[in-house]
Design a protein around this motif. Structure first.
Motif, PDB file in Angstrom:
ATOM      1  N   TYR A  30       0.861  -1.188   0.000  1.00 24.83           N
ATOM      2  CA  TYR A  30       0.000   0.000   0.000  1.00 24.83           C
ATOM      3  C   TYR A  30       0.894   1.234   0.000  1.00 24.83           C
ATOM      4  O   TYR A  30       2.047   1.178   0.459  1.00 24.83           O
ATOM      5  CB  TYR A  30      -0.897  -0.018   1.242  1.00 24.83           C
ATOM      6  CG  TYR A  30      -1.971   1.044   1.264  1.00 24.83           C
ATOM      7  CD1 TYR A  30      -2.973   1.075   0.289  1.00 24.83           C
ATOM      8  CD2 TYR A  30      -2.004   2.001   2.270  1.00 24.83           C
ATOM      9  CE1 TYR A  30      -3.967   2.040   0.313  1.00 24.83           C
ATOM     10  CE2 TYR A  30      -2.998   2.964   2.305  1.00 24.83           C
ATOM     11  CZ  TYR A  30      -3.974   2.983   1.327  1.00 24.83           C
ATOM     12  OH  TYR A  30      -4.955   3.943   1.356  1.00 24.83           O
ATOM     13  N   HIS A  31       0.355   2.327  -0.507  1.00 25.54           N
ATOM     14  CA  HIS A  31       1.128   3.578  -0.533  1.00 25.54           C
ATOM     15  C   HIS A  31       0.426   4.585   0.371  1.00 25.54           C
ATOM     16  O   HIS A  31      -0.739   4.922   0.166  1.00 25.54           O
ATOM     17  CB  HIS A  31       1.205   4.130  -1.960  1.00 25.54           C
ATOM     18  CG  HIS A  31       2.163   5.275  -2.098  1.00 25.54           C
ATOM     19  ND1 HIS A  31       1.770   6.592  -2.074  1.00 25.54           N
ATOM     20  CD2 HIS A  31       3.524   5.280  -2.249  1.00 25.54           C
ATOM     21  CE1 HIS A  31       2.828   7.367  -2.218  1.00 25.54           C
ATOM     22  NE2 HIS A  31       3.906   6.601  -2.335  1.00 25.54           N
ATOM     23  N   THR A  32       1.125   5.043   1.379  1.00 30.91           N
ATOM     24  CA  THR A  32       0.536   5.982   2.324  1.00 30.91           C
ATOM     25  C   THR A  32       1.619   6.896   2.880  1.00 30.91           C
ATOM     26  O   THR A  32       2.758   6.470   3.084  1.00 30.91           O
ATOM     27  CB  THR A  32      -0.160   5.238   3.488  1.00 30.91           C
ATOM     28  OG1 THR A  32      -0.739   6.186   4.394  1.00 30.91           O
ATOM     29  CG2 THR A  32       0.810   4.354   4.253  1.00 30.91           C
ATOM     30  N   GLY A  33       1.270   8.149   3.103  1.00 28.93           N
ATOM     31  CA  GLY A  33       2.237   9.093   3.650  1.00 28.93           C
ATOM     32  C   GLY A  33       3.462   9.265   2.782  1.00 28.93           C
ATOM     33  O   GLY A  33       4.560   9.535   3.290  1.00 28.93           O
ATOM     34  N   GLN A  45       5.026   6.950   1.062  1.00 32.32           N
ATOM     35  CA  GLN A  45       5.919   5.801   1.004  1.00 32.32           C
ATOM     36  C   GLN A  45       5.128   4.501   0.894  1.00 32.32           C
ATOM     37  O   GLN A  45       3.938   4.448   1.193  1.00 32.32           O
ATOM     38  CB  GLN A  45       6.809   5.748   2.246  1.00 32.32           C
ATOM     39  CG  GLN A  45       6.041   5.541   3.550  1.00 32.32           C
ATOM     40  CD  GLN A  45       6.956   5.499   4.759  1.00 32.32           C
ATOM     41  OE1 GLN A  45       8.163   5.658   4.648  1.00 32.32           O
ATOM     42  NE2 GLN A  45       6.381   5.288   5.928  1.00 32.32           N
ATOM     43  N   PHE A  46       5.816   3.463   0.452  1.00 32.26           N
ATOM     44  CA  PHE A  46       5.203   2.144   0.354  1.00 32.26           C
ATOM     45  C   PHE A  46       5.347   1.406   1.681  1.00 32.26           C
ATOM     46  O   PHE A  46       6.373   1.524   2.360  1.00 32.26           O
ATOM     47  CB  PHE A  46       5.874   1.316  -0.745  1.00 32.26           C
ATOM     48  CG  PHE A  46       5.623   1.829  -2.132  1.00 32.26           C
ATOM     49  CD1 PHE A  46       4.386   1.670  -2.740  1.00 32.26           C
ATOM     50  CD2 PHE A  46       6.637   2.467  -2.832  1.00 32.26           C
ATOM     51  CE1 PHE A  46       4.159   2.137  -4.026  1.00 32.26           C
ATOM     52  CE2 PHE A  46       6.424   2.934  -4.129  1.00 32.26           C
ATOM     53  CZ  PHE A  46       5.172   2.772  -4.718  1.00 32.26           C
ATOM     54  N   VAL A  47       4.316   0.639   2.021  1.00 34.77           N
ATOM     55  CA  VAL A  47       4.385  -0.242   3.192  1.00 34.77           C
ATOM     56  C   VAL A  47       3.939  -1.629   2.742  1.00 34.77           C
ATOM     57  O   VAL A  47       3.149  -1.774   1.807  1.00 34.77           O
ATOM     58  CB  VAL A  47       3.498   0.250   4.359  1.00 34.77           C
ATOM     59  CG1 VAL A  47       4.019   1.566   4.902  1.00 34.77           C
ATOM     60  CG2 VAL A  47       2.041   0.396   3.925  1.00 34.77           C
ATOM     61  N   GLY A  48       4.465  -2.630   3.410  1.00 35.48           N
ATOM     62  CA  GLY A  48       4.130  -3.999   3.049  1.00 35.48           C
ATOM     63  C   GLY A  48       3.651  -4.799   4.246  1.00 35.48           C
ATOM     64  O   GLY A  48       4.195  -4.673   5.345  1.00 35.48           O
ATOM     65  N   VAL A  49       2.639  -5.607   4.022  1.00 33.52           N
ATOM     66  CA  VAL A  49       2.113  -6.489   5.068  1.00 33.52           C
ATOM     67  C   VAL A  49       2.048  -7.899   4.498  1.00 33.52           C
ATOM     68  O   VAL A  49       1.553  -8.114   3.386  1.00 33.52           O
ATOM     69  CB  VAL A  49       0.695  -6.070   5.515  1.00 33.52           C
ATOM     70  CG1 VAL A  49       0.128  -7.092   6.496  1.00 33.52           C
ATOM     71  CG2 VAL A  49       0.722  -4.696   6.144  1.00 33.52           C
ATOM     72  N   GLU A  50       2.590  -8.844   5.246  1.00 33.24           N
ATOM     73  CA  GLU A  50       2.497 -10.241   4.827  1.00 33.24           C
ATOM     74  C   GLU A  50       1.852 -11.058   5.939  1.00 33.24           C
ATOM     75  O   GLU A  50       1.934 -10.705   7.121  1.00 33.24           O
ATOM     76  CB  GLU A  50       3.870 -10.812   4.504  1.00 33.24           C
ATOM     77  CG  GLU A  50       4.798 -10.924   5.709  1.00 33.24           C
ATOM     78  CD  GLU A  50       6.106 -11.602   5.342  1.00 33.24           C
ATOM     79  OE1 GLU A  50       6.101 -12.844   5.204  1.00 33.24           O
ATOM     80  OE2 GLU A  50       7.115 -10.885   5.175  1.00 33.24           O
ATOM     81  N   GLY A  51       1.201 -12.128   5.546  1.00 31.76           N
ATOM     82  CA  GLY A  51       0.575 -12.968   6.551  1.00 31.76           C
ATOM     83  C   GLY A  51       0.085 -14.270   5.950  1.00 31.76           C
ATOM     84  O   GLY A  51       0.157 -14.491   4.729  1.00 31.76           O
TER      85      GLY A  51
END
Length: 217
Positions: A134-137, A139-145
């Motif tokens: 996702y792109h927020t603020g 920058q890119f952030v990543g979530v894995e699960g």
């Protein structure tokens, strides 16, 4: 030159409003009810962009004057040049978001139309993992699960549409102030197993952002 100002989920929201007006035109006989539906769609479309006051506002509000299926198709096509694309991201950037996954399998970025993306998601069947970018603020952030296919349809927590789901659960990086060294918390929810379906349906990203925040802190 068109200056993009509509995000994918906002475009989907406007499309839903257009669909509601078109449905009313086909099924409602009471002029007052029809006018109420038109007015509501116009107001909701304009409220998405309170700072837009130029010809773009007029363009958005013209949703209330459309009369035929062809009118609605042309209306939505006219909005497409104003859609903000999901920011370009490289395979290298994605790998940096998931540094512990040395054999990370990536989606084919060349096949993705970034105009219609609110977030990137894909699954790795070999490891039963799902990945979200996702792109927020800025920058890119990543979530894995972990993901577990449900093999049934229900309502996705991101797009709130009735689709085939998977249970997506990720380990939260948030820790209470005095948590023990073995503290562990998993955050989970039901999400569309097919990311392109979710991106096509999502009209509000607040639930996704809340979930990401609950994982990343």
């Amino acid at each position: 030159m068109c200056e993009p100002f509509i995000r994918n989920h906002q475009y989907n929201f406007i499309k839903n409003q257009a669909d509601s007006v078109l449905h009313a035109l086909r099924t409602v006989g009471d002029p007052k009810i029809l006018e109420s539906v038109r007015s509501s769609a116009q107001t909701k479309a304009a409220e998405l962009f309170p700072d837009v006051t130029d010809n773009r506002k007029t363009m958005l509000e013209s949703i209330s004057s459309l009369k035929t299926a062809d009118d609605f198709q042309k209306y939505l096509q006219a909005l497409e040049p104003y859609i903000i694309e999901f920011p370009l991201i490289t395979e290298k950037q994605i790998r940096k978001l998931f540094p512990k996954n040395k054999k990370l399998k990536l989606p084919d970025l060349s096949q993705i139309d970034l105009r219609y993306v609110s977030f990137l998601s894909w699954t790795d069947i070999s490891t039963n993992k799902m990945f979200i970018v996702y792109h927020t603020g800025g920058q890119f952030v990543g979530v894995e699960g972990r993901y577990t296919a449900t093999h049934k349809k229900s309502y996705c927590f991101v797009c709130n549409r009735y689709e085939e789901l998977a249970l997506f659960s990720a380990v939260s990086k948030k820790r209470p102030a005095h948590a023990s060294s073995d503290y562990f918390k998993s955050v989970g929810n039901y999400i569309c197993i097919h990311g392109h379906e979710c991106n096509r349906n999502v009209t509000d990203v607040s639930s996704l952002e809340k979930f990401i925040d609950s994982v990343l802190g």
